[in-house]
Design an enzyme around this catalytic site. Structure first.
Site, PDB file in Angstrom:
ATOM      1  N   CYS A 147      -8.316  -1.995   4.241  1.00 51.66           N
ATOM      2  CA  CYS A 147      -8.152  -3.127   5.163  1.00 51.66           C
ATOM      3  C   CYS A 147      -9.457  -3.586   5.791  1.00 51.66           C
ATOM      4  O   CYS A 147      -9.546  -4.685   6.302  1.00 51.66           O
ATOM      5  CB  CYS A 147      -7.226  -2.747   6.319  1.00 51.66           C
ATOM      6  SG  CYS A 147      -5.635  -2.185   5.792  1.00 51.66           S
ATOM      7  N   GLU A 192       0.828  -1.205   0.000  1.00 48.16           N
ATOM      8  CA  GLU A 192       0.000   0.000   0.000  1.00 48.16           C
ATOM      9  C   GLU A 192       0.864   1.258   0.000  1.00 48.16           C
ATOM     10  O   GLU A 192       0.539   2.250  -0.657  1.00 48.16           O
ATOM     11  CB  GLU A 192      -0.934  -0.022   1.213  1.00 48.16           C
ATOM     12  CG  GLU A 192      -2.106   0.934   1.095  1.00 48.16           C
ATOM     13  CD  GLU A 192      -3.200   0.620   2.114  1.00 48.16           C
ATOM     14  OE1 GLU A 192      -3.825  -0.460   2.013  1.00 48.16           O
ATOM     15  OE2 GLU A 192      -3.434   1.427   3.015  1.00 48.16           O
ATOM     16  N   SER A 209      -7.401   1.880  -2.288  1.00 47.01           N
ATOM     17  CA  SER A 209      -6.192   1.114  -2.558  1.00 47.01           C
ATOM     18  C   SER A 209      -6.613  -0.236  -3.122  1.00 47.01           C
ATOM     19  O   SER A 209      -7.614  -0.809  -2.708  1.00 47.01           O
ATOM     20  CB  SER A 209      -5.424   0.911  -1.252  1.00 47.01           C
ATOM     21  OG  SER A 209      -4.509  -0.154  -1.397  1.00 47.01           O
ATOM     22  N   GLU A 212     -15.912 -11.095   3.949  1.00 49.63           N
ATOM     23  CA  GLU A 212     -14.782 -10.848   3.041  1.00 49.63           C
ATOM     24  C   GLU A 212     -14.148 -12.155   2.554  1.00 49.63           C
ATOM     25  O   GLU A 212     -13.829 -12.293   1.374  1.00 49.63           O
ATOM     26  CB  GLU A 212     -13.721 -10.008   3.776  1.00 49.63           C
ATOM     27  CG  GLU A 212     -12.520  -9.651   2.927  1.00 49.63           C
ATOM     28  CD  GLU A 212     -11.419  -8.958   3.747  1.00 49.63           C
ATOM     29  OE1 GLU A 212     -11.080  -9.458   4.825  1.00 49.63           O
ATOM     30  OE2 GLU A 212     -10.920  -7.918   3.300  1.00 49.63           O
ATOM     31  N   LYS A 221     -15.258  -9.762   8.293  1.00 50.25           N
ATOM     32  CA  LYS A 221     -14.180 -10.594   7.754  1.00 50.25           C
ATOM     33  C   LYS A 221     -14.725 -11.939   7.279  1.00 50.25           C
ATOM     34  O   LYS A 221     -14.158 -12.565   6.389  1.00 50.25           O
ATOM     35  CB  LYS A 221     -13.086 -10.808   8.802  1.00 50.25           C
ATOM     36  CG  LYS A 221     -12.263  -9.554   9.086  1.00 50.25           C
ATOM     37  CD  LYS A 221     -11.184  -9.326   8.045  1.00 50.25           C
ATOM     38  CE  LYS A 221     -10.510  -7.980   8.220  1.00 50.25           C
ATOM     39  NZ  LYS A 221      -9.737  -7.578   7.023  1.00 50.25           N
ATOM     40  N   GLU A 269       2.066   1.691  -3.401  1.00 51.73           N
ATOM     41  CA  GLU A 269       0.949   2.109  -4.254  1.00 51.73           C
ATOM     42  C   GLU A 269       0.707   3.613  -4.081  1.00 51.73           C
ATOM     43  O   GLU A 269       0.530   4.345  -5.059  1.00 51.73           O
ATOM     44  CB  GLU A 269      -0.317   1.321  -3.887  1.00 51.73           C
ATOM     45  CG  GLU A 269      -1.490   1.649  -4.806  1.00 51.73           C
ATOM     46  CD  GLU A 269      -2.799   1.009  -4.360  1.00 51.73           C
ATOM     47  OE1 GLU A 269      -2.815   0.279  -3.345  1.00 51.73           O
ATOM     48  OE2 GLU A 269      -3.817   1.265  -5.032  1.00 51.73           O
ATOM     49  N   GLU A 303     -13.665 -12.676  -5.220  1.00 47.12           N
ATOM     50  CA  GLU A 303     -12.327 -12.210  -5.624  1.00 47.12           C
ATOM     51  C   GLU A 303     -11.232 -12.871  -4.797  1.00 47.12           C
ATOM     52  O   GLU A 303     -10.054 -12.756  -5.150  1.00 47.12           O
ATOM     53  CB  GLU A 303     -12.197 -10.684  -5.413  1.00 47.12           C
ATOM     54  CG  GLU A 303     -13.224  -9.831  -6.147  1.00 47.12           C
ATOM     55  CD  GLU A 303     -14.476  -9.576  -5.308  1.00 47.12           C
ATOM     56  OE1 GLU A 303     -14.564 -10.105  -4.176  1.00 47.12           O
ATOM     57  OE2 GLU A 303     -15.375  -8.872  -5.806  1.00 47.12           O
ATOM     58  N   CYS A 309     -10.259  -1.551  14.820  1.00 46.31           N
ATOM     59  CA  CYS A 309     -10.527  -2.988  14.986  1.00 46.31           C
ATOM     60  C   CYS A 309     -10.652  -3.385  16.457  1.00 46.31           C
ATOM     61  O   CYS A 309     -11.324  -4.358  16.780  1.00 46.31           O
ATOM     62  CB  CYS A 309      -9.424  -3.793  14.337  1.00 46.31           C
ATOM     63  SG  CYS A 309      -9.139  -3.309  12.630  1.00 46.31           S
TER      64      CYS A 309
END
Lengths: 178, 590
Positions: B304, B278, B324, B366, B363, B281, B371, B520
């Site tokens: 994230c 990142e 990102s 996710e 999560k 990037e 993907e 988190c």
């Protein structure tokens, strides 16, 4: 986007796209006013005759409200309906006299025949089913009505015949549609 | 100041204070249910009713303000009877299968019934219709347990600015849920689990994957590895009665080994990897923007936090280019574990099971996004929340509090202090700056003890800036450029920040967004209840973990150097792009 001058002509059998277009005009007028959700929903119901999902989603987007919040308001007020109304309404009396003389069985027989629940309408949008409180004909219990016509001392077994008869008389082209 | 009497004690508090707050200040406990400090005071449940002399009826103390000379009785006969009746009425429409509920022993209603000495529910009769909604991979709703307290509605609509759930219907038929009492999967839900984090009962919880994990551990044909998110080590102890903010990193590792995992790794390793990808990037985007080489989207947002990803996909789909392209640390770990590590131990990806321990319910969502299968199979198989891991350790009979410390395995188990602070709001930003600044200038980040304090702490939106000077030759285009960064946590704050940017009232290069308040450490899968006081303690613990390490910068992590040398090549290289980066899906709001 459909051209408004063409779609908002106000013809009698407007397509859903035309109705949504009219709804957009309502939303445009109300969107910056506080407390506009309920008036917009009322106008939407006036446009569509009920509140279809497409209209509610358009309202949610247009007023920048969550769809669940809009649905919460619609399901809170008895005035709002998410089911289309039929051309005619069947009302079954659930007043005390009709109830004790078999009104409930009559209602069950109608639900069975029409294959719909109270508050719903037949897929051909011909008949809606509602519950009513006392027609003032307690001596003739149990009673039901289709539109303006009242049926007296209806036995559940006769319900099929009444509906078939109605369809023959009013929807002859379709015959026994249900 | 206002002077009043509560239970014969004279109390003096500021004007506008509620009776409940005044009582608490005086050490007098009034029972509550729908009230939640920092979140909601609406007087919906009526459990907090007290008797006020001269008042026509009992008043809900969580919303009633104090007045001069007020005389309050919190335990008069009338107040006790009313409170008991209210709780009995709630219980009469509550499915009381406490012994098999995941909130058994951790339930506010159960505790309330116990505290009030309720032994009999004297209101038999009809119960509301039960709807069990398991339509999403992250959350399960059970309306039979719902007490209609509305905490979930408040956090979803106000704190998170999502508005997925509202009361549907009215009266006895009221259901707290998505549109027309439907499924979460059919509406805008980012699966952050903040609803589950504030639920006083078992009406909304994470979807439990403990059995699946036991199944994997019992399967001799599978190599089962586990990763733990940075935020777990500062909260897991709470499941075993330890003080919030107790660091349990070593005990956590030992517990995972005893549960039977073949290798215990660390999401922190992948957090360091995220910084490498990142950070590069960001620098590449800055280079393209400043030299006019390419058409790149700035500000760049961190990626994230999977709830945030789904949020921007729903609400700002036109800004997906600003995200990102880096996968989250969890997913980077999964992809690396099933390729690099699998090759190292001579296993095929399909013979490996990757389990994540996350502070997060999103999560779970996710992990099963289409993907996230770049190893050829699903990269992360099962995600357990902190709470689920706590239950698993308890089920195994492990005496967690007295465990000896263990150490993570190598080569994908080492994390820097920069990775630890991913758990806190502002932490990803600080970690990225520690590396990016050093890459560009060759010098250490010029903040005391490496902490970017302007972006730390619980303020909703924070910002910082720093001007690049004496840049390394290859970064000379940054000479004199003032880098502006912002941090928001809680999606309501994220929305506010984005609206400011869209209105042209603010401009930044890099923005960190974390879905949950506090980051988190306040995730939807953390031990309940997370108040601001507890958030602060967990945040402090995480900074302590970082400061206790000599390795505090991602790019100094030797295991990161190793993975690039042996496998990935360079940041943003071809293999990195395949395994560590992703793309996003525009979605609609209705």
């Amino acid at each position: 986007m459909v051209d408004k001058t063409l779609c908002c002509s106000g013809t009698e059998e407007a397509s859903e796209e035309e109705l949504l277009c009219r709804l957009d005009e309502v939303i445009e007028e109300y969107k910056d006013k506080p407390g506009s959700l309920i008036p917009v929903l009322q106008l939407a119901q006036a446009i569509f005759g009920y509140l279809p999902e497409s209209a509610l989603k358009r309202v949610a987007l247009g007023l920048d409200k969550s769809y669940s919040e809009v649905a919460g308001v619609v399901s809170f007020y008895a005035f709002f309906s998410t089911n289309p109304k039929g051309r005619q309404t069947i009302r079954v009396c659930m007043g005390t006299a009709c109830y004790v003389r078999g009104g409930k069985q009559l209602l069950e027989a109608l639900k069975d025949k029409l294959k719909i629940e109270v508050g719903e309408s037949t897929p051909d949008r011909e008949l809606s089913l509602e519950v009513a409180r006392c027609f003032g004909a307690c001596g003739l219990a149990p009673t039901m009505s289709i539109g303006e016509e009242v049926y007296k001392r209806v036995r559940p077994a006769k319900v099929g015949e009444i509906i078939d008869e109605y369809y023959k008389k009013h929807v002859s082209a379709k015959g026994e549609a249900v | 100041m206002v002077k009043l009497t509560i239970d014969n004690e004279v109390v003096e508090v500021a004007e506008g204070t509620t009776i409940l707050a005044a009582a608490r200040r005086a050490g007098i406990r009034i029972p509550t249910l729908c009230y939640l400090e920092d979140v909601q005071a609406i007087g919906a449940c009526r459990v907090c009713m007290v008797e006020v002399e001269g008042a026509r009826s009992l008043v809900a103390s969580c919303v009633a303000p104090v007045s001069e000379g007020m005389v309050v009785h919190t335990n008069s006969k009338k107040a006790r009877a009313a409170r008991k009746m209210v709780v009995e009425l709630i219980l009469s429409d509550h499915t009381g299968d406490c012994q098999v509920c995941d909130r058994n022993d951790d339930c506010e209603l159960q505790a309330l019934a116990s505290d009030l000495g309720i032994r009999d529910i004297s209101y038999p009769g009809e119960k509301s219709k039960r709807i069990v909604d398991d339509s999403t991979p992250a959350l399960v709703r059970d309306t039979a347990k719902c007490v209609l307290c509305r905490r979930c509605i408040t956090v979803c609509a106000d704190t998170q600015s999502v508005g997925g759930i509202f009361p549907q219907g009215r009266g006895f038929a009221t259901v707290i849920g998505p549109a027309f009492a439907g499924d979460l999967d059919d509406i805008v839900c980012v699966q952050c689990g903040q609803c589950a984090a504030v639920c006083p009962v078992g009406a909304i919880s994470e979807r439990d994957h403990v059995q699946e994990v036991w199944g994997a551990l019992d399967d001799p044909t599978k190599t089962v590895v586990v990763q733990t998110a940075p935020a777990i080590r500062a909260a897991l102890g709470e499941c075993f009665g330890l003080e919030p903010g107790t660091l349990v990193t070593g005990r956590m590792v030992t517990a995972l080994r005893r549960l039977g995992f073949d290798a215990v790794f660390d999401t922190n390793f992948a957090a360091d990897l995220t910084i490498m990808e990142e950070g590069h990037e960001l620098l590449t985007r800055l280079k393209e923007a400043l030299t006019g080489e390419g058409d790149v989207a700035l500000p760049m947002f961190t990626s994230c936090s999977p709830g945030w990803i789904k949020y921007i996909e729903y609400f700002y789909p036109d800004m997906l280019d600003n995200l990102s392209t880096c996968k989250s640390p969890q997913q980077m770990f999964g992809a690396i574990a099933k390729t690099y590590y699998a090759q190292k131990i001579g296993k095929k990806p399909e013979d490996m099971i990757v389990v994540s321990i996350m502070p997060c319910t999103a999560k779970k969502y996710e992990a099963q996004r289409p993907e996230m299968r770049d190893s050829g199979v699903q990269d992360v198989d099962y995600v357990l929340t902190t709470r689920e891991l706590g239950r698993m350790i308890t089920e195994a009979g492990i005496d967690f509090v007295n465990l000896p410390d263990g150490k993570q395995d190598s080569p994908i188990g080492l994390g820097s202090g920069a990775a630890d602070i991913f758990a806190n709001t502002g932490g990803v930003m600080e970690a990225a700056l520690r590396t990016a600044w050093e890459v560009v200038t060759g010098r250490e980040l010029p903040f005391d003890n490496l902490h970017v304090t302007p972006v730390a702490g619980l303020d909703g939106i924070k910002e910082a800036s720093a001007t690049f000077t004496d840049c390394q030759p290859e970064w000379s285009f940054l000479e004199g450029v003032t880098a502006k960064v912002a941090v928001a946590h809680g999606l309501g704050n994220a929305r506010e920040l984005i609206e400011k940017i869209r209105a042209g009232e603010a401009a930044y290069h890099f923005i960190e967004i974390m879905t949950c308040p506090g980051g988190c450490i306040g995730g939807g899968g953390q031990p309940r209840m997370t108040t601001d006081a507890i958030r602060k303690k967990r945040i402090e613990a995480i900074y302590k973990e970082d400061e206790g390490k000599t390795l505090r910068k991602s790019h100094m992590n030797p295991e990161i150097t190793q993975v690039y040398e042996e496998f990935l090549g360079a940041p943003l290289g071809e293999l990195s792009h395949k395994l560590l980066h992703t793309k996003y899906t525009p979605r609609t709001k209705v």
